[in-house]
Design an enzyme around this catalytic site. Structure first.
Site, short mmCIF file in Angstrom:
data_model
loop_
_atom_site.label_atom_id
_atom_site.label_comp_id
_atom_site.label_asym_id
_atom_site.label_seq_id
_atom_site.Cartn_x
_atom_site.Cartn_y
_atom_site.Cartn_z
CG ASP A 182 -17.43 30.51 -106.01
OD1 ASP A 182 -16.96 29.56 -106.98
OD2 ASP A 182 -17.17 31.72 -106.56
CG ASN A 218 -6.03 32.34 -111.59
OD1 ASN A 218 -5.12 32.22 -110.91
ND2 ASN A 218 -7.28 31.93 -111.49
CG HIS A 241 -3.26 30.15 -114.22
ND1 HIS A 241 -4.79 29.74 -113.70
CD2 HIS A 241 -3.30 30.42 -115.47
CE1 HIS A 241 -5.57 30.03 -115.06
NE2 HIS A 241 -4.64 30.45 -115.82
CG ASP A 243 -1.99 27.05 -108.63
OD1 ASP A 243 -3.19 26.82 -109.04
OD2 ASP A 243 -1.08 26.50 -109.44
CG ASP A 247 -13.70 29.92 -108.34
OD1 ASP A 247 -14.44 28.82 -108.45
OD2 ASP A 247 -13.78 30.89 -108.68
#
Length: 247
Positions: free
Chosen positions: A121, A129, A134, A138, A164
């Protein structure tokens, strides 16, 4: 006086129709004209050409159908691959990874092989973010996917379970080796750095391990690795959530 012979009488009656006292003479039917040999040959050639044309047409139809079938099967394969692939990272998504995991466990049961499942994770992705958008998140995910892909063998599989969270299927690892590999993944991601809006940013990752073998079940293995990941994440909470350093 001699009587006429029967054959002569029959011959005399031939071609006559008697109706009472009257006798009609019926003319002989003229024989049908015989076709010339050239006309017969031409018709035979026409039939042969027609059969050949139909045969060639059937072959062309079959070839066309085979081509269309091949194209349809290729399209189905492309759609299935797309359904199993994460569009952003170009690695297996949850559906694709779980399919590979089930196949691997089936192989392990048959051939008594072993492996490890690592669920990883990404730490501090949400602050990235929230702070930079975002698109920045990304970029971090793409960098992590590339880093993990470089760290595994061709026979191993890395996938994105969603958001994630990543998962890795590794072959022929002991428990010690699997935990050491998880630590390597964590360190490789910790070492990544990014610059957004003039600020230096780092993320991080927490990894959990579940061993795989002949007795494994895909769903249970994912649960075990996920639980181990959360334990590991709790141990890393003392680390800074996000480091922002002005350039």
């Amino acid at each position: 006086m001699k009587k006429p012979k029967r054959a002569t009488a029959a011959k005399a009656k031939k071609g006559r129709i008697t109706n009472g006292s009257q006798t009609k003479i019926v003319p002989k039917r003229a024989p049908a004209p015989r076709r010339s040999s050239q006309a017969g040959a031409a018709k035979a050639a026409t039939r042969t050409i027609g059969k050949a044309t139909r045969k060639d047409g059937s072959k062309a139809t079959i070839r066309s159908l085979r081509t269309k079938l091949t194209q349809a099967l290729r399209r189905v394969a492309e759609l299935e691959a797309a359904a199993d692939t994460d569009f952003l990272l170009d690695i297996p998504n949850r559906r694709g990874f779980e399919r590979e995991l089930r196949r691997a466990i089936a192989y392990m049961k048959r051939y008594r092989a072993s492996g490890a499942l690592i669920v990883l994770d990404v730490d501090r992705l949400k602050p990235i973010n929230d702070s930079f958008g975002h698109a920045a998140g990304d970029e971090v995910l793409k960098a992590i996917a590339n880093t993990l892909t470089r760290q595994i063998r061709a026979s191993d599989v890395v996938g994105r379970l969603g958001g994630d969270e990543f998962a890795l299927l590794l072959w022929n690892l002991s428990e010690t080796d699997a935990k050491a590999k998880a630590a390597i993944f964590e360190q490789a991601i910790d070492d990544l750095s990014f610059t957004f809006r003039g600020q230096h940013v780092t993320a991080g990752a927490s990894a959990g391990v579940a061993l795989l073998g002949a007795q494994s079940d895909a769903a249970r293995a994912l649960e075990e690795a996920d639980a181990a990941m959360y334990v590991r994440k709790a141990h890393r909470r003392h680390e800074p959530r996000i480091r922002l350093v002005s350039s």
